[in-house]
Design a protein around this motif. Structure first.
Motif, PDB file in Angstrom:
ATOM      1  N   LYS A 233      38.963  42.589  41.537  1.00  0.00           N
ATOM      2  CA  LYS A 233      40.338  42.300  41.939  1.00  0.00           C
ATOM      3  C   LYS A 233      40.853  43.360  42.916  1.00  0.00           C
ATOM      4  O   LYS A 233      41.471  43.042  43.937  1.00  0.00           O
ATOM      5  CB  LYS A 233      41.221  42.251  40.688  1.00  0.00           C
ATOM      6  CG  LYS A 233      42.695  41.989  40.954  1.00  0.00           C
ATOM      7  CD  LYS A 233      43.438  41.946  39.631  1.00  0.00           C
ATOM      8  CE  LYS A 233      44.933  41.854  39.836  1.00  0.00           C
ATOM      9  NZ  LYS A 233      45.665  41.851  38.550  1.00  0.00           N
ATOM     10  N   GLN A 234      40.564  44.642  42.624  1.00  0.00           N
ATOM     11  CA  GLN A 234      40.999  45.721  43.509  1.00  0.00           C
ATOM     12  C   GLN A 234      40.338  45.616  44.870  1.00  0.00           C
ATOM     13  O   GLN A 234      40.992  45.796  45.908  1.00  0.00           O
ATOM     14  CB  GLN A 234      40.667  47.077  42.875  1.00  0.00           C
ATOM     15  CG  GLN A 234      41.012  48.263  43.762  1.00  0.00           C
ATOM     16  CD  GLN A 234      40.690  49.594  43.101  1.00  0.00           C
ATOM     17  OE1 GLN A 234      41.250  49.918  42.059  1.00  0.00           O
ATOM     18  NE2 GLN A 234      39.763  50.341  43.675  1.00  0.00           N
ATOM     19  N   CYS A 235      39.034  45.311  44.894  1.00  0.00           N
ATOM     20  CA  CYS A 235      38.311  45.177  46.170  1.00  0.00           C
ATOM     21  C   CYS A 235      38.883  44.036  47.004  1.00  0.00           C
ATOM     22  O   CYS A 235      39.031  44.164  48.226  1.00  0.00           O
ATOM     23  CB  CYS A 235      36.822  44.943  45.916  1.00  0.00           C
ATOM     24  SG  CYS A 235      35.957  46.395  45.296  1.00  0.00           S
ATOM     25  N   MET A 236      39.201  42.913  46.354  1.00  0.00           N
ATOM     26  CA  MET A 236      39.765  41.776  47.065  1.00  0.00           C
ATOM     27  C   MET A 236      41.129  42.119  47.653  1.00  0.00           C
ATOM     28  O   MET A 236      41.448  41.761  48.794  1.00  0.00           O
ATOM     29  CB  MET A 236      39.894  40.579  46.118  1.00  0.00           C
ATOM     30  CG  MET A 236      38.575  39.938  45.744  1.00  0.00           C
ATOM     31  SD  MET A 236      37.796  39.123  47.144  1.00  0.00           S
ATOM     32  CE  MET A 236      38.907  37.751  47.401  1.00  0.00           C
ATOM     33  N   GLN A 237      41.937  42.837  46.883  1.00  0.00           N
ATOM     34  CA  GLN A 237      43.257  43.217  47.371  1.00  0.00           C
ATOM     35  C   GLN A 237      43.160  44.175  48.548  1.00  0.00           C
ATOM     36  O   GLN A 237      43.881  44.036  49.534  1.00  0.00           O
ATOM     37  CB  GLN A 237      44.070  43.857  46.236  1.00  0.00           C
ATOM     38  CG  GLN A 237      44.515  42.850  45.187  1.00  0.00           C
ATOM     39  CD  GLN A 237      45.190  43.507  44.000  1.00  0.00           C
ATOM     40  OE1 GLN A 237      44.903  44.651  43.668  1.00  0.00           O
ATOM     41  NE2 GLN A 237      46.070  42.776  43.342  1.00  0.00           N
TER      42      GLN A 237
END
Length: 235
Positions: free
Chosen positions: A84-88
């Motif tokens: 999720k952090q990488c996508m954001q």
């Protein structure tokens, strides 16, 4: 040539090779260990995430069922947070231009011209020309309210036909009208656009129609139900 043993350099965060991804994952996993977790569990997770030379003997022993389940469950939760952090972060790097979440009400013909001429060159502008009481206009307003939440890089606007100063050009026969601009250029001009839909139409119908002409960008990234799943963690 030096006889001193070579030490592998720690790769910086957000490095792109396989080693960089592994290092980023380990760093994230260590940082995200829940401090409310019992000390024994935190220690075990840290050992598995960043093994040292003196830990090898302990890690090579057979793992208990409880330890295996703990590591597996924690890995799954941590991986979801990491993904999720990488996508954001990726979305933030690739996002350009201003962001919007509402339909803007234009009060005059001057407002109409300004939003077309002065908006960011990468921002698509969708203008709904409507008139109260005309069939399809109220439904279109509701549809655009929904789409504005999903397409934050698009500026959705609406203006009463009378307020445009050119009401003779926008009679009730051609309403609702959708105009689509980008960098001041008219890309789409759809008069009586509701005729392209059934009598009762929805935001998904308008979305599909605009996408058919390639007038909408990709949807903005939104967090999936990870938070809901994480909320159910039990020590």
């Amino acid at each position: 040539m030096s006889d001193s043993p070579q030490v592998e350099e720690e790769l910086p965060a957000n490095h792109t090779g396989p080693k960089g991804v592994i290092n980023d994952w380990r760093r994230f996993k260590l940082d995200s260990v829940d401090q409310s977790m019992p000390q024994s569990k935190r220690q075990l997770i840290r050992q598995m995430s960043s093994p040292r030379e003196d830990d090898k003997e302990r890690l090579n022993r057979k793992m208990s069922v409880q330890e295996y389940e703990l590591i597996q469950d924690e890995d799954e939760r941590c991986l979801k947070r990491y993904r999720k952090q990488c996508m954001q972060e990726m979305h933030e790097r690739l996002s350009f231009g201003p962001k919007f979440t509402i339909v803007h009400e234009l009060e005059s013909g001057e407002d109409f011209l300004q939003v077309i001429e002065r908006e960011h060159r990468l921002t698509p502008v969708v203008v709904h020309i409507y008139q109260n009481g005309v069939k399809g206009c109220e439904q279109m307003n509701s549809c655009l309210d929904c789409l504005a939440l999903e397409y934050c890089s698009v500026k959705f606007c609406r203006i009463d036909a009378v307020s445009t100063g050119a009401s003779e050009r926008f009679s009730s026969e051609v309403l609702p009208t959708l105009l689509v601009y980008k960098a001041g250029e008219l890309l789409g001009n759809f008069l009586a656009v509701n005729k392209n839909f059934s009598e009762e139409f929805f935001a998904t119908d308008v979305e599909a129609f605009l996408n058919e002409y390639g007038l909408l960008p990709e949807k903005e990234f939104t967090a999936c139900g990870d938070d809901e799943e994480e909320g159910g963690e039990v020590e």
